[in-house]
Write a protein that holds these residues in place. Structure first.
Motif, PDB file in Angstrom:
ATOM      1  N   PRO A  68      -3.316  -8.122  -0.231  1.00 38.41           N
ATOM      2  CA  PRO A  68      -1.889  -7.936   0.023  1.00 38.41           C
ATOM      3  C   PRO A  68      -1.072  -9.226  -0.142  1.00 38.41           C
ATOM      4  O   PRO A  68       0.131  -9.166  -0.388  1.00 38.41           O
ATOM      5  N   LEU A 116       0.396  -4.115  -1.726  1.00 37.77           N
ATOM      6  CA  LEU A 116      -0.481  -4.198  -2.892  1.00 37.77           C
ATOM      7  C   LEU A 116       0.258  -3.738  -4.153  1.00 37.77           C
ATOM      8  O   LEU A 116       0.174  -4.380  -5.197  1.00 37.77           O
ATOM      9  N   ARG A 121      -7.671  -3.771  -0.510  1.00 31.47           N
ATOM     10  CA  ARG A 121      -7.477  -4.644  -1.663  1.00 31.47           C
ATOM     11  C   ARG A 121      -7.064  -3.755  -2.832  1.00 31.47           C
ATOM     12  O   ARG A 121      -7.104  -2.537  -2.737  1.00 31.47           O
TER      13      ARG A 121
END
Length: 144
Positions: free
Chosen positions: A105, A20, A78
């Motif tokens: 991701p 992320l 997320r």
């Protein structure tokens, strides 16, 4: 006692967090695009700053992208990016939220899709994402 399901959820976040963060850093690549092929040399995008944010400027208009780790509705890891308009009003610094979006991701965002139905991606659409929020900041200047 720690809930097993909660532990699994946090383990998934721990594993996804580096991907992320890497996807978020892709916004910095917009700088090279603006200085190169796009030819908008008055748009500047910073490297990742100490507070894990990225700033973009255009002719004195400054915005800041701040990433936050979140769990999606499906409980999966997320990232939420909040875009902030940084300006002065009556000589005092002001930061006003311009909007936010989420990505996974894989870098796929939940921003509005293009005409062909493709959702913007952090890696390939960074310049478009930056311009979208710079335009929102310029439009917000009308109401200051």
């Amino acid at each position: 006692m720690i809930d097993r399901e909660q532990t699994i959820k946090f383990q998934a976040m721990e594993q996804a967090a580096p991907r992320l963060r890497q996807a978020f850093r892709a916004l910095t690549g917009a700088h090279a695009a603006f200085q190169g092929a796009i030819g908008l040399r008055s748009v500047s995008v910073s490297d990742l700053l100490d507070d894990d944010s990225i700033e973009a400027t255009f002719n004195g208009v400054r915005i800041k992208f701040q990433m936050l780790l979140v769990f999606g509705a499906d409980r999966r890891p997320r990232a939420r990016v909040v875009c902030i308009h940084c300006h002065c009003t009556f000589g005092k610094p002001v930061q006003a939220a311009l909007g936010a979006f989420t990505f996974g991701p894989d870098g796929m965002t939940d921003l509005d899709p293009d005409a062909e139905g493709h959702f913007p991606r952090m890696d390939s659409d960074a310049a478009a994402i930056v311009l979208r929020y710079l335009e929102a900041a310029i439009n917000a200047n009308r109401t200051l």
